[in-house]
Design a protein around this motif. Sequence first.
Motif, PDB file in Angstrom:
ATOM      1  N   GLU A   1      36.011  36.338  38.705  1.00  0.00           N
ATOM      2  CA  GLU A   1      35.963  36.496  37.249  1.00  0.00           C
ATOM      3  C   GLU A   1      35.364  37.858  36.896  1.00  0.00           C
ATOM      4  O   GLU A   1      34.406  38.295  37.529  1.00  0.00           O
TER       5      GLU A   1
ATOM      6  N   GLU B   1      32.429  36.463  30.227  1.00  0.00           N
ATOM      7  CA  GLU B   1      33.593  36.436  31.114  1.00  0.00           C
ATOM      8  C   GLU B   1      34.827  36.819  30.303  1.00  0.00           C
ATOM      9  O   GLU B   1      35.126  36.202  29.291  1.00  0.00           O
TER      10      GLU B   1
ATOM     11  N   ASN C   1      39.836  35.845  34.356  1.00  0.00           N
ATOM     12  CA  ASN C   1      39.708  35.025  35.554  1.00  0.00           C
ATOM     13  C   ASN C   1      40.945  35.233  36.423  1.00  0.00           C
ATOM     14  O   ASN C   1      42.062  35.047  35.959  1.00  0.00           O
TER      15      ASN C   1
HETATM   16 MG    MG Z   1      36.852  31.248  34.268  1.00  0.00          MG
END
Ligand code: MG
Length: 469
Positions: free
Chosen positions: A174, A200, A203
């Motif tokens: 990530e 984040e 991903n």
């Molecule tokens: Mg994720």
Amino acid sequence: MASLRDIRATFLDYFGTNGHEIVPSSPLVPQDDPTLLFVNAGMVPFKNVFTGKERRPYTCATSSQKCVRAGGKHNDLDNVGYTARHHTFFEMLGNFSFGDYFKEKAIHHAWELVTKEYGLAADRLLVTVYSEDEEARVLWRKIAGLSDDRIISISTSDNFWSMGDTGPCGPCSEIFFDHGADIPGGPPGSPDEDGDRFIEIWNLVFMQYEQLSPDERVNLPKPSIDTGMGLERIAAILQGKHNNYEIDLFANLIRAGESVLGVKAEGTALASHRVIADHLRSTCFLMADGVSPSNEGRGYVLRRIMRRAMRHAHLLGATEPVMWKLVEALKVEMGEAYPELVQAQPMLEDTLRMEEERFQTTLGRGLGLLEEATAGLSSGAVLPGDTAFKLYDTYGFPLDLTQDALRAKGMTVDEAGFETAMDKQRSDARASKFSSGQAAPAEVWFAVRDKAGASKFLGYDGEEGRGKL
Ligand code: MG
Ligand code: ATP
Ligand code: MG
Ligand code: MG
């Protein structure tokens, strides 16, 4: 300032230029997948392509997929209004390789797009890798030139993805953006990782194994790539904001909410305005894709989201339906990218207005009851399950709405007690069915009760209820 439209186009063009088929978003209701409530990731429409069940004329694809995470495995409903990064509806940008390129190229593309096309400063970026995926660590070092302290090993399932108990699976990586030291929160993997400092953004899933049984895993002959980046999260960064709800789209929706409600989005009203803007999007997109409010399944999830938003509008002083007045603002913001919104506008407005009118007949009284039931209780108290059930049964309060209402007071609901009360209600309904000789199953009872309005319908023995049957 980069617009959402430009940010989306940059992503799709980048991958389109690099040999990916640009695939339009699928509807939110998964096709041929009764096990999944709503599409909750960009890979969902490609599931069968990954497993090899379905073939397409391309081996790489890119999309901006509509996603809803408001139930089931991914449920971000409770995060909305409280974190800087979660919505119930959002767009997931993704690139996919179906047995074509793998880890090295996926990392190369991600890094190039983020640092060159979007121009993010490399020293604001961190990545995580699965603890057993040494290959990924080596590649990040080589391709991105990241030092080892910016490549964080994570050993939990957060960094190991699987489609189910069996099927394709593999480690993930990530990419996080550091929004700055003045925002609370620690790096991924640290005890305070849930703060809003490190967010984040992307991903990358490396599907390299197939899980055959709980203890047998083999290498996939043709490993695949599945990635997902939140459009609103990257937009926040590119628009110089630290919170998704401050990007232009949300700023405009919230401004529309301020003018309809006559309350500024500040202080204690801020979270409510954010919830309303978020829930407006998810409810309208769900209805435009064919979901109607109801008392079960997908329709009930939709109704729960609507009613939560309506309670927040009530908190801000609304005494008549307001949600429907915001559809126009949503259309202005998103209608060009999603013409289904334009087409559905009259239906969206009518349905929202009817739903809100109907809920407003019981909302105020239900909240009054909740006030009474919690008067004198302090933070940490637990509301009895019976009371939560009465709110559900008589006033149409979904359980999560009651929980949301109690959250500000630091109180919770006795969920087991709520379930017990619900079960008792159902078995009583069944018993009365036998005694009265009615053939209607409990579901019909609930459906009829719903049609008549919870406060009016008196059950099998009430004249009104009988009349409706
Ligand atoms: Mg994720
Ligand atoms: P988080 O840990 O922040 O909840 P996640 O790991 O659950 O995110 P993924 O399942 O990896 O999210 O989804 C891929 C990307 O989609 C994320 O990196 C993020 O950019 C975006 N995303 C996920 N959930 C949401 C959400 N509720 N609202 C907005 N964007 C989201
Ligand atoms: Mg999540
Ligand atoms: Mg995560």
